[in-house]
Design a protein around this motif. Structure first.
Motif: not given
Length: 473
Positions: A155-166, A183-193
């Motif tokens: 749920a970090g920056t990599r996932t946010k970029k992937l979701l934004d691209e989709l 994942s345990p060490n992720d800084k959550v940046v994706v939409d909380p929902e």
């Protein structure tokens, strides 16, 4: 699984099923048209099979109009632009491109293959059959019955970029992201929902939520706080029929490009791409030679008229040449019809083209919009310096600068440059370092996965680019 690989290129099954169904409808259209024109007085006998079926025009019509459909981007417009846009594109592909193609066949071969009256009624019937079929397809897709339900581990920056691209690319036909599990060490940046707590039993979770695939895309896979990557549970899910894939492979498959921020050299070495059989390269070279000769024979009158128009409008030579970087970094001279003033680069330095560039002449603007300025590059194809399909060759001055700023940029030179390319289909004209970076993602996808099938797909879809004047500066 809602996709299949054809010659290393990913094709989504909903599109494939629709294409096969439409090909059958197109064949039925000309078959009915033959009955209406040749046996109008005894149509019942024709339909019952008393008269033998002539398969040559049926197959030719079906293939030809399927290519016209692809060339106008009808299938992607179904999802991205709505039903009205799809109807407009269908009418253009059938009544303009298809009718012109039938006229060309009649001009070359006469009425021996497809009679003019048969072709006319076939186009009418095809429109009446295909448009309702696409309406039904849209209704089915809207029910999400053809959509894969995906959960992302990360749920970090990599996932946010992937979701934004989709979201930005409108890729909603085949994928529905159910949620993201940090994942345990992720800084959550994706939409909380979208956040879902990590399940204790992954297998029960994927069955309950009807998950089709797990995308593993954490920012950091090494865990230092005692938490463990759930490898065993992912294996259990895989054995139960729910596969996992890394974020980069998912990105490549769904978006048709390779994300540079996720790319590692080891992935390039150990992936199933970036290899070319000698027979494939030989086949591509033979195809390039044959097509270049055919185009030259057909288009030389337009080339002559273009040269005269350029010469009459402004002083200077009608041909313009530049040094470009080709296969394995080798320099070669590319040729174009001159579309700018003779003093376009007064200082002798390479300058990025701009939108509505004031250096472009009136004739130059027209030949750029119609791609007539690129026709002299048929010589580069015949000389073996270029192919019909491949990454567009860039100037050495830009390559040197871009290679210093963009990782893996020189990897695009591992295939022969082309007149048209995957990046030109997927990304608008770019004239900056950021644009070059975005286009490189598509060039790397082509470099990794290129095949004869993909080349044909690119050439067919390039027709839309030319007709609509997309990507022209």
């Amino acid at each position: 699984m809602s996709y299949i690989r054809v010659s290393k290129h990913y094709v989504h099954l909903p599109y494939l099923f629709l294409g096969i169904a439409e090909a059958a409808l197109l064949g039925a259209s000309i078959w009915l048209a033959q009955g209406l024109t040749s046996h109008f007085d005894n149509l019942a006998a024709y339909v019952s099979g008393v008269y033998p079926i002539n398969w040559v025009p049926i197959i030719l019509f079906s293939v030809l109009f399927s290519c016209c459909t692809l060339s106008m981007g009808v299938y992607t417009s179904l999802v991205r632009e709505g039903f009205s846009s799809m109807v407009l594109r269908t009418l253009v592909s059938f009544f303009l491109l298809g009718s012109l193609s039938l006229a060309a066949i009649n001009l070359i071969f006469g009425d021996s293959i497809i009679d003019q009256h048969v072709g006319f009624w076939a186009v009418i019937i095809a429109s009446a059959l295909v448009l309702p079929a696409r309406f039904i397809f849209i209704a089915i897709v809207d029910t999400a019955n053809l959509t894969r339900r995906v959960v992302v581990y990360g749920a970090g920056t990599r996932t946010k970029k992937l979701l934004d691209e989709l979201t930005a690319n409108g890729e909603t036909l085949s994928v529905c992201v159910v949620g993201c599990i940090p994942s345990p060490n992720d800084k959550v940046v994706v939409d909380p929902e979208l956040i879902i707590p990590e399940p204790k039993e992954w297998l029960s979770f994927v069955k309950q939520e009807r998950i089709s695939e797990i995308v593993i895309s954490p920012d950091e896979r090494r865990h230092t706080n005692g938490d463990v990557f759930p490898l065993s549970q992912f294996l259990d899910c895989k054995l139960a029929g729910v596969p996992s894939c890394d974020g980069l492979s998912f990105y490549e498959r769904e978006l048709g490009k390779i994300e540079l921020s996720l790319l590692q050299p080891s992935w390039m070495l150990f992936s199933d791409g970036f290899r070319y059989a000698r027979r494939e390269l030989l086949g591509k070279r033979i195809f390039d030679l044959a097509l270049a000769l055919l185009f030259f024979i057909v288009l030389w009158p337009f080339m002559l008229l273009t040269a005269i128009a350029v010469k009459l409008e402004s002083p200077g030579p009608f041909l313009y040449h530049q040094v470009r970087v080709g296969l394995n970094g080798k320099h070669f001279r590319i040729y174009k019809f001159r579309s700018m003033r003779q003093d376009a680069e007064k200082a002798g330095q390479a300058v990025w083209a701009k939108k509505n560039d004031a250096r472009v002449t009136r004739v130059g603007a027209f030949i750029r919009n119609t791609r007539l300025d690129e026709l002299p590059q048929l010589y580069n194809v015949l000389a073996g310096q270029m192919s019909f399909v491949g990454p567009r060759p860039e100037r050495p001055e830009f390559v040197k600068d871009l290679a210093q700023q963009i990782p893996f940029y020189e990897a695009r030179h591992k295939v022969k440059p082309g007149l048209m390319g995957w990046a030109q289909l997927k990304y608008p004209y770019g004239a900056s370092v950021e644009d070059a970076k975005n286009k490189l993602q598509y060039d790397l996808y082509y470099t990794k996965n290129h095949s004869f099938f993909m080349d044909m797909l690119i050439m067919i879809q390039t027709v839309e680019i030319i007709l609509l004047g997309k990507g022209v500066h």
